[in-house]
Design an enzyme around this catalytic site. Structure first.
Site, PDB file in Angstrom:
ATOM      1  CG  PHE A 149      -0.374   0.250   2.279  1.00 11.58           C
ATOM      2  CD1 PHE A 149      -0.120   1.209   2.980  1.00 11.58           C
ATOM      3  CD2 PHE A 149       0.246  -0.934   3.594  1.00 11.58           C
ATOM      4  CE1 PHE A 149       0.514   2.389   4.073  1.00 11.58           C
ATOM      5  CE2 PHE A 149       0.973  -0.339   4.873  1.00 11.58           C
ATOM      6  CZ  PHE A 149       1.151   1.283   5.243  1.00 11.58           C
ATOM      7  CB  SER A 226       4.275  -7.520   5.937  1.00 14.45           C
ATOM      8  OG  SER A 226       3.611  -8.184   5.104  1.00 14.45           O
ATOM      9  CB  CYS A 281      10.125  -0.081   2.773  1.00 14.98           C
ATOM     10  SG  CYS A 281      11.142   0.545   0.941  1.00 14.98           S
ATOM     11  CD  GLU A 381       7.839  -3.025   8.163  1.00 12.79           C
ATOM     12  OE1 GLU A 381       7.449  -4.562   8.016  1.00 12.79           O
ATOM     13  OE2 GLU A 381       8.679  -2.066   7.406  1.00 12.79           O
TER      14      GLU A 381
HETATM   15  P1  NAD Z   1       1.922  -6.702   3.121  1.00 14.44           P
HETATM   16  O1  NAD Z   1       2.875  -7.552   3.311  1.00 14.44           O
HETATM   17  O2  NAD Z   1      -0.045  -6.432   4.039  1.00 14.44           O
HETATM   18  O3  NAD Z   1       0.762  -6.458   1.299  1.00 14.44           O
HETATM   19  C1  NAD Z   1       1.815  -6.589   0.468  1.00 14.44           C
HETATM   20  C2  NAD Z   1       0.949  -6.461  -1.072  1.00 14.44           C
HETATM   21  O4  NAD Z   1       0.192  -8.535  -0.353  1.00 14.44           O
HETATM   22  C3  NAD Z   1      -0.990  -6.549  -0.602  1.00 14.44           C
HETATM   23  O5  NAD Z   1      -0.602  -6.353  -1.635  1.00 14.44           O
HETATM   24  C4  NAD Z   1      -1.342  -8.132  -0.246  1.00 14.44           C
HETATM   25  O6  NAD Z   1      -3.112  -7.566  -0.872  1.00 14.44           O
HETATM   26  C5  NAD Z   1      -0.463  -9.261  -0.067  1.00 14.44           C
HETATM   27  N1  NAD Z   1      -1.729  -9.515   0.724  1.00 14.44           N
HETATM   28  C6  NAD Z   1      -1.553  -9.165   2.245  1.00 14.44           C
HETATM   29  N2  NAD Z   1      -1.103 -10.579   2.747  1.00 14.44           N
HETATM   30  C7  NAD Z   1      -1.141 -12.015   2.194  1.00 14.44           C
HETATM   31  C8  NAD Z   1      -1.328 -12.732   2.345  1.00 14.44           C
HETATM   32  N3  NAD Z   1      -2.182 -13.194   3.672  1.00 14.44           N
HETATM   33  N4  NAD Z   1      -1.191 -14.548   1.360  1.00 14.44           N
HETATM   34  C9  NAD Z   1      -1.350 -13.744  -0.047  1.00 14.44           C
HETATM   35  N5  NAD Z   1      -1.001 -11.971  -0.029  1.00 14.44           N
HETATM   36  C10 NAD Z   1      -1.508 -11.312   0.950  1.00 14.44           C
HETATM   37  O7  NAD Z   1       2.482  -5.449   3.054  1.00 14.44           O
HETATM   38  P2  NAD Z   1       2.085  -3.916   3.254  1.00 14.44           P
HETATM   39  O8  NAD Z   1       1.439  -3.990   4.563  1.00 14.44           O
HETATM   40  O9  NAD Z   1       1.197  -3.408   2.395  1.00 14.44           O
HETATM   41  O10 NAD Z   1       3.205  -3.083   2.843  1.00 14.44           O
HETATM   42  C11 NAD Z   1       3.777  -2.627   4.052  1.00 14.44           C
HETATM   43  C12 NAD Z   1       4.745  -3.648   4.106  1.00 14.44           C
HETATM   44  O11 NAD Z   1       5.508  -3.185   2.616  1.00 14.44           O
HETATM   45  C13 NAD Z   1       5.888  -2.886   4.534  1.00 14.44           C
HETATM   46  O12 NAD Z   1       6.958  -4.307   6.167  1.00 14.44           O
HETATM   47  C14 NAD Z   1       7.597  -2.195   4.194  1.00 14.44           C
HETATM   48  O13 NAD Z   1       8.159  -2.919   5.052  1.00 14.44           O
HETATM   49  C15 NAD Z   1       7.157  -3.648   3.378  1.00 14.44           C
HETATM   50  N6  NAD Z   1       7.933  -2.567   2.000  1.00 14.44           N
HETATM   51  C16 NAD Z   1       8.686  -3.526   1.717  1.00 14.44           C
HETATM   52  C17 NAD Z   1       9.337  -2.420   0.821  1.00 14.44           C
HETATM   53  C18 NAD Z   1      10.993  -3.074   0.005  1.00 14.44           C
HETATM   54  O14 NAD Z   1      11.192  -2.529  -0.674  1.00 14.44           O
HETATM   55  N7  NAD Z   1      11.763  -3.426   1.413  1.00 14.44           N
HETATM   56  C19 NAD Z   1       9.140  -1.317  -0.422  1.00 14.44           C
HETATM   57  C20 NAD Z   1       7.482  -0.673   0.036  1.00 14.44           C
HETATM   58  C21 NAD Z   1       7.159  -1.404   1.566  1.00 14.44           C
END
Ligand code: NAD
Length: 495
Positions: A149, A226, A281, A381
């Site tokens: 997101f 995440s 991130c 985090e």
């Molecule tokens: P999230 O892991 O909740 O969601 C990411 C994606 O995974 C979304 O499209 C979501 O629909 C999907 N998803 C969620 N739960 C799922 C499940 N149980 N099974 C399959 N798919 C699922 O992450 P978020 O809250 O949207 O974003 C924040 C996180 O992203 C933070 O941990 C942040 O550090 C990380 N992030 C990392 C980077 C990087 O470059 N390393 C960059 C941006 C964000």
């Protein structure tokens, strides 16, 4: 109330699944739209559209691909204000920050315009007598991108410009929290002349994600989110024979040596800790102060925090709300944990008076000193506007702290000692390092990615590694017979 559709084969399609997610306007604290979650049929249809578009797109000339990519870039540059407003209305970040993420994404589009150079193969004449050997890079096919997101435009743009430039077709599964940016980008591709089916948007939740991970026609998965989900994505995609890069969470430290310019450190800590409400991130989450600087630094940071205007990102503010109420409450709960664990809350964001609607998901910038490294505030985090201070006695103690963490996304050192900075860059176990730079996000022609639990898989995003990820290499050994050549030889050619 808007209904956010899927985008299949160049058209908006309403999901018929009957399942949907609420999309909020976080500054108003209201549901602003519904996003339909794709069912299995719709997942199959989307992947089938991308598969059908692949043969023609893979054979499209590089000249034509550049022209479309260039047009996309021109349209994006001209219309980015519209996209920024969409991002702010669903994510909450202030408009200037939304424009900033679009600009960083646009840099990848600009880099991808140079695809002929990146897609060149190699050629060795006379590898054996009259035998030439050369390599070509070819696209993978249908590639899946699953994004978080916090950067609804930039993170998808880390991947899809390179994937499309390399001749692949794309299914993007954006975050269900702020999916409208992906739809806007899909329409922009159409306007730029990209053939239907090359770029598709599959809205949904776990069902859509699992559909991509397990579908035999999807060649690769690029994920950002995440850490627990990244690990699941990596393992499941690999089990289904796919190429996978899964970028995970982070806990970024800023190491401050006593000789650093403390005004620069304070500015940087505040900008990197509270920009985008800490939902980055690469945000700085922990300042590791090598004594005796901590007290002075806290004073400087606190006085800057008092100037931060929190409010509706559409108004003249520095920091917006958090993305949802659930996330806001989770972040706020860490302040309670800090108090219970014996840390000192220096500035409490729960007391914020925002310039925005009372129901918005507000949490002001928070500063916590003397955070025990055993506390969840330190180990987990938080992904919100909470900055921790940990005091250490020496550089070595600070380095050891950073290297013992589970994540390895970004880190920064602040010092005026070039030798110390060089030692740190060599010794720290983190993928992206800033030296007097708090958010060291690499430019598009380098690659983005962390170490340890911040990246599962062996390819980072964009740059050369991006092109390597989205192509497979063929090596061709060729001999054009001349009349003098012939005879039996059962061994390998050796001369
Ligand atoms: P999230 O892991 O909740 O969601 C990411 C994606 O995974 C979304 O499209 C979501 O629909 C999907 N998803 C969620 N739960 C799922 C499940 N149980 N099974 C399959 N798919 C699922 O992450 P978020 O809250 O949207 O974003 C924040 C996180 O992203 C933070 O941990 C942040 O550090 C990380 N992030 C990392 C980077 C990087 O470059 N390393 C960059 C941006 C964000």
């Amino acid at each position: 109330m808007k209904n956010i559709p899927l985008w299949i084969n160049g058209k908006a399609v309403e999901s018929k699944s009957g399942r949907f997610g609420d999309v909020f306007d976080p500054a108003l604290g209201e549901v602003a739209g519904k996003v339909g979650f794709a069912n299995q049929d719709e997942i199959n249809q989307t992947i089938a559209a991308a598969k059908a578009a692949f043969p023609e797109w893979r054979d499209q000339s590089l000249t034509k691909r550049i022209q479309i990519m260039f047009k996309f870039r021109e349209l994006l540059e001209a219309k980015k204000g519209e996209l920024a407003e969409i991002i702010t209305s669903e994510h909450g970040k202030v408009i200037s920050d939304a424009l900033g993420e679009i600009t960083r994404g646009q840099e990848v589009v600009e880099f991808a315009c140079g695809m002929p150079q990146m897609l060149k193969g190699e050629y060795s004449e006379n590898a054996s007598t009259n035998v030439d050997v050369y390599s070509v890079k070819q696209p993978l096919g249908v590639v899946g991108i699953i994004s978080p997101f916090n950067f609804p435009a930039m993170v998808p743009m880390w991947f899809f410009p390179v994937a499309i430039a390399a001749g692949n077709t794309v299914v993007l599964k954006p975050s269900e929290k702020d999916p409208s940016a992906a739809l806007w980008l899909a329409k922009l591709w159409k306007e730029a002349g990209l053939p239907d089916g090359v770029f598709n948007v599959l809205n949904g939740d776990k069902e859509a994600v699992d559909g991509l991970l397990t579908h035999p026609d999807v060649a690769s998965i690029s994920f950002v989110g995440s850490t627990p989900i990244a690990q699941y994505i990596y393992e499941t995609s690999a089990k289904h024979g796919k190429r996978v890069q899964a970028l995970g969470g982070a806990k970024n430290h800023m190491l401050v040596l006593p000789d650093a310019d403390l005004d620069l450190v304070a500015d940087s800590a505040v900008n990197a800790g509270f920009g985008s409400a800490g939902e980055r991130c690469m945000a700085i989450s922990v300042v590791v102060a090598v004594e005796p600087v901590a007290d002075q630094l806290i004073e400087k940071i606190s006085s800057r925090m008092a100037q931060i205007k929190v409010g509706d990102g559409r108004r003249s503010c520095d920091m917006g709300p958090l993305v949802t109420k659930v996330h806001r409450d989770k972040v706020a709960s860490y302040i309670e944990i800090a108090e219970k664990d014996g840390a000192k809350v220096v500035v409490d964001g729960r007391d914020v008076v925002p310039d925005g609607a009372p129901g918005g998901y507000w949490l002001g910038p928070t500063l916590i000193d003397k955070v025990p490294t055993s506390s969840k505030v330190y180990t987990e985090e938080i992904f919100g506007p909470v900055l921790s201070i940990v005091r250490v006695k020496t550089y070595e103690e600070g380095l050891q702290l950073i290297n013992s963490g589970a994540f390895g996304n970004g880190t920064a050192i602040f010092t005026n000692d070039g030798g110390a900075a060089r030692k740190f860059q060599n010794e720290v176990e983190v993928g992206m390092i800033g030296i007097n730079v708090p958010i060291p996000v690499p430019v598009a022609y380098f690659s983005f990615g962390g170490w340890k639990h911040s990246l599962f898989g062996d390819s980072r995003a964009h740059g050369e590694e991006g092109f390597r990820f989205f192509t497979k290499t063929k090596v061709i050994t060729s001999r054009w017979l001349d009349p003098s050549h012939g005879g039996l030889n059962l061994g390998f050619p050796q001369n």
